[in-house]
Write a protein that holds these residues in place. Structure first.
Motif, PDB file in Angstrom:
ATOM      1  N   SER A   1     -14.822  21.269   7.228  1.00 55.44           N
ATOM      2  CA  SER A   1     -15.698  20.125   6.979  1.00 55.44           C
ATOM      3  C   SER A   1     -17.151  20.558   6.840  1.00 55.44           C
ATOM      4  O   SER A   1     -17.575  21.542   7.454  1.00 55.44           O
ATOM      5  N   ASN A   2     -17.924  19.801   6.066  1.00 61.39           N
ATOM      6  CA  ASN A   2     -19.359  20.049   5.950  1.00 61.39           C
ATOM      7  C   ASN A   2     -20.184  19.014   6.718  1.00 61.39           C
ATOM      8  O   ASN A   2     -21.391  18.888   6.516  1.00 61.39           O
ATOM      9  N   LYS A   3     -19.532  18.258   7.581  1.00 66.17           N
ATOM     10  CA  LYS A   3     -20.186  17.212   8.360  1.00 66.17           C
ATOM     11  C   LYS A   3     -20.577  17.722   9.752  1.00 66.17           C
ATOM     12  O   LYS A   3     -20.127  18.781  10.200  1.00 66.17           O
ATOM     13  N   LYS A   4     -21.406  16.933  10.431  1.00 72.33           N
ATOM     14  CA  LYS A   4     -21.707  17.235  11.829  1.00 72.33           C
ATOM     15  C   LYS A   4     -20.417  17.177  12.634  1.00 72.33           C
ATOM     16  O   LYS A   4     -19.514  16.397  12.317  1.00 72.33           O
ATOM     17  N   VAL A   5     -20.359  17.977  13.683  1.00 69.50           N
ATOM     18  CA  VAL A   5     -19.138  18.116  14.475  1.00 69.50           C
ATOM     19  C   VAL A   5     -19.238  17.309  15.769  1.00 69.50           C
ATOM     20  O   VAL A   5     -20.178  17.483  16.561  1.00 69.50           O
TER      21      VAL A   5
ATOM     22  N   LYS B   1     -11.365  17.565   3.856  1.00 68.56           N
ATOM     23  CA  LYS B   1     -11.796  17.656   2.456  1.00 68.56           C
ATOM     24  C   LYS B   1     -12.217  16.287   1.926  1.00 68.56           C
ATOM     25  O   LYS B   1     -13.228  16.152   1.235  1.00 68.56           O
ATOM     26  N   ILE B   2     -11.437  15.273   2.253  1.00 72.71           N
ATOM     27  CA  ILE B   2     -11.749  13.910   1.802  1.00 72.71           C
ATOM     28  C   ILE B   2     -13.073  13.445   2.400  1.00 72.71           C
ATOM     29  O   ILE B   2     -13.956  12.939   1.699  1.00 72.71           O
ATOM     30  N   ILE B   3     -13.204  13.605   3.704  1.00 73.21           N
ATOM     31  CA  ILE B   3     -14.415  13.151   4.399  1.00 73.21           C
ATOM     32  C   ILE B   3     -15.637  13.913   3.909  1.00 73.21           C
ATOM     33  O   ILE B   3     -16.734  13.350   3.778  1.00 73.21           O
ATOM     34  N   SER B   4     -15.491  15.194   3.632  1.00 77.27           N
ATOM     35  CA  SER B   4     -16.616  16.027   3.201  1.00 77.27           C
ATOM     36  C   SER B   4     -17.239  15.545   1.902  1.00 77.27           C
ATOM     37  O   SER B   4     -18.408  15.836   1.614  1.00 77.27           O
ATOM     38  N   GLU B   5     -16.500  14.791   1.109  1.00 79.65           N
ATOM     39  CA  GLU B   5     -16.993  14.310  -0.182  1.00 79.65           C
ATOM     40  C   GLU B   5     -17.681  12.948  -0.092  1.00 79.65           C
ATOM     41  O   GLU B   5     -18.190  12.445  -1.094  1.00 79.65           O
ATOM     42  N   ILE B   6     -17.703  12.351   1.098  1.00 80.23           N
ATOM     43  CA  ILE B   6     -18.285  11.012   1.257  1.00 80.23           C
ATOM     44  C   ILE B   6     -19.646  11.130   1.943  1.00 80.23           C
ATOM     45  O   ILE B   6     -19.748  11.437   3.131  1.00 80.23           O
ATOM     46  N   LYS B   7     -20.712  10.877   1.188  1.00 81.69           N
ATOM     47  CA  LYS B   7     -22.068  11.085   1.688  1.00 81.69           C
ATOM     48  C   LYS B   7     -22.416  10.171   2.863  1.00 81.69           C
ATOM     49  O   LYS B   7     -23.173  10.549   3.747  1.00 81.69           O
ATOM     50  N   LYS B   8     -21.887   8.968   2.864  1.00 84.96           N
ATOM     51  CA  LYS B   8     -22.243   8.005   3.908  1.00 84.96           C
ATOM     52  C   LYS B   8     -21.683   8.396   5.270  1.00 84.96           C
ATOM     53  O   LYS B   8     -22.140   7.904   6.303  1.00 84.96           O
ATOM     54  N   ILE B   9     -20.677   9.248   5.267  1.00 81.93           N
ATOM     55  CA  ILE B   9     -20.132   9.751   6.533  1.00 81.93           C
ATOM     56  C   ILE B   9     -20.921  11.002   6.915  1.00 81.93           C
ATOM     57  O   ILE B   9     -20.877  12.004   6.222  1.00 81.93           O
ATOM     58  N   THR B  10     -21.646  10.913   8.018  1.00 80.97           N
ATOM     59  CA  THR B  10     -22.487  12.038   8.449  1.00 80.97           C
ATOM     60  C   THR B  10     -21.786  12.957   9.425  1.00 80.97           C
ATOM     61  O   THR B  10     -22.147  14.131   9.563  1.00 80.97           O
TER      62      THR B  10
ATOM     63  N   SER C   1     -11.549   6.016   3.078  1.00 80.49           N
ATOM     64  CA  SER C   1     -12.460   6.630   2.110  1.00 80.49           C
ATOM     65  C   SER C   1     -12.795   5.650   0.983  1.00 80.49           C
ATOM     66  O   SER C   1     -13.887   5.706   0.403  1.00 80.49           O
ATOM     67  N   GLU C   2     -11.873   4.745   0.674  1.00 82.14           N
ATOM     68  CA  GLU C   2     -12.126   3.719  -0.336  1.00 82.14           C
ATOM     69  C   GLU C   2     -12.923   2.558   0.258  1.00 82.14           C
ATOM     70  O   GLU C   2     -13.900   2.092  -0.323  1.00 82.14           O
ATOM     71  N   VAL C   3     -12.546   2.114   1.422  1.00 77.61           N
ATOM     72  CA  VAL C   3     -13.205   0.973   2.068  1.00 77.61           C
ATOM     73  C   VAL C   3     -14.674   1.256   2.359  1.00 77.61           C
ATOM     74  O   VAL C   3     -15.547   0.403   2.169  1.00 77.61           O
TER      75      VAL C   3
ATOM     76  N   GLU D   1     -24.864   4.215   8.540  1.00 78.46           N
ATOM     77  CA  GLU D   1     -24.377   5.553   8.862  1.00 78.46           C
ATOM     78  C   GLU D   1     -22.982   5.434   9.461  1.00 78.46           C
ATOM     79  O   GLU D   1     -22.724   4.548  10.285  1.00 78.46           O
ATOM     80  N   ILE D   2     -22.095   6.334   9.072  1.00 79.64           N
ATOM     81  CA  ILE D   2     -20.707   6.259   9.522  1.00 79.64           C
ATOM     82  C   ILE D   2     -20.270   7.573  10.148  1.00 79.64           C
ATOM     83  O   ILE D   2     -20.579   8.653   9.628  1.00 79.64           O
ATOM     84  N   TRP D   3     -19.562   7.459  11.263  1.00 78.85           N
ATOM     85  CA  TRP D   3     -18.843   8.577  11.857  1.00 78.85           C
ATOM     86  C   TRP D   3     -17.352   8.267  11.753  1.00 78.85           C
ATOM     87  O   TRP D   3     -16.944   7.107  11.847  1.00 78.85           O
ATOM     88  N   VAL D   4     -16.550   9.290  11.580  1.00 81.63           N
ATOM     89  CA  VAL D   4     -15.092   9.140  11.610  1.00 81.63           C
ATOM     90  C   VAL D   4     -14.539  10.163  12.586  1.00 81.63           C
ATOM     91  O   VAL D   4     -14.935  11.333  12.571  1.00 81.63           O
TER      92      VAL D   4
END
Length: 308
Positions: free
Chosen positions: A240-244, A208-217, A175-177, A184-187
């Motif tokens: 999560s609020n990201k695509k699944v 929760k962490i990923i949901s706050e990072i806009k660059k991760i779709t 999340s820092e890196v 565009e990033i997927w995790v």
């Protein structure tokens, strides 16, 4: 205008297909994967094989093709004696091979290139994606990902995928890196039977962490039993609020010490229908999932999308 609106809605809701395993077709061809670069060795030594596998997945119906770079990293290649310019060329070559496969294919679909990059465990011989416990310091893990990202950003990938992340600690570090990239990033994480990280840490906290990072779709789960996919989709949608994204392995068990798979292939057609009924955004396959499975997913996705 009304027709354009309905076409747009259809496209937005359309479930997409990621490719399957790179290693499985190689194993079927008798390729030796017991080396430091795993499938990446073929990228360096046998690029025609890699291109042909990409083409096989395009022909099977994939919308996204992932590069053969899971175990390729700047640090690993540097330790093997490669110069920085050579490392950059290897990373770019992984993208070029997908482009060549797209050009050779008769597919009419828009194909996007996904850069496949593994966790710190894919580099550290003392660690494992299937355990998720690292003896290394945070700084060592941060440097590994920063060194990789510095090269990745110079390639013309469409999407960067960090996959098989086995612990919350590495999610926190990523999340820092990832604040330093514009792509565009997927995790995607890997989990145990309780939909927790391999080290037992919290899946919910990672969401929760990923949901706050806009660059991760997109947030996904990979390399886990296909029997757990429905639970994983529900958890992703809940936290999560990201695509699944979900792309399980075959259900066979991997022995990380002996480096072999055992047990039963648990994939079946009904499973795929059940996954689609939960409306994930992207499905695909991980280890031991090949062309036939991806072709079947394409058929089921097309049928599902037509019914919507």
């Amino acid at each position: 205008l009304l027709l354009d609106f309905f076409n747009l809605v259809f496209m937005i809701n359309k479930i997409k297909l990621l490719d399957g395993s790179m290693s499985f077709p190689m194993e079927q061809l008798g390729y030796n994967l017991k080396n430091k670069l795993w499938t990446g060795m073929a990228l360096v030594k046998d690029p025609d094989m890699v291109r042909d596998i990409h083409k096989g997945y395009i022909d099977a119906g994939a919308d996204y093709i992932s590069t053969s770079t899971y175990q390729i990293s700047y640090d690993r290649l540097k330790n093997m004696g490669y110069e920085s310019s050579e490392i950059k060329n290897i990373f770019q070559k992984s993208v070029d091979l997908v482009n060549e496969a797209i050009q050779e294919s008769v597919s009419k679909r828009e194909i996007k290139i996904v850069g496949s990059f593994g966790p710190y465990a894919s580099y550290d011989s003392q660690a494992s994606e299937y355990i998720g416990e690292y003896s290394s310091s945070d700084d060592e893990i941060i440097n590994f990902h920063n060194n990789n990202l510095s090269v990745i950003e110079k390639t013309d990938l469409d999407i960067i995928l960090y996959e098989t992340i086995p612990c919350l600690r590495e999610i926190e570090i990523l999340s820092e890196v990832l604040s330093h990239t514009n792509k565009e990033i997927w995790v995607s994480i890997t989990c145990d039977k309780n939909i927790k990280f391999r080290d037992g840490s919290s899946f919910k906290d990672a969401c929760k962490i990923i949901s706050e990072i806009k660059k991760i779709t997109t947030l996904g789960v990979n390399c886990f039993s296909p029997k757990l996919v429905e639970s994983a989709i529900n958890e992703l949608k809940k936290y999560s609020n990201k695509k699944v994204l979900v792309y399980p392995n075959s259900g066979e068990e991997y022995n990380p010490r002996g480096r072999f798979w055992s047990g039963k292939n648990e994939f079946n057609d009904l499973m795929i229908k059940n996954w689609l009924s939960l409306s994930p955004d992207i499905i695909g396959g991980c280890c031991r999932v090949g062309y036939d499975n991806i072709k079947k997913m394409r058929e089921e996705i097309d049928n599902h999308n037509l019914k919507k």
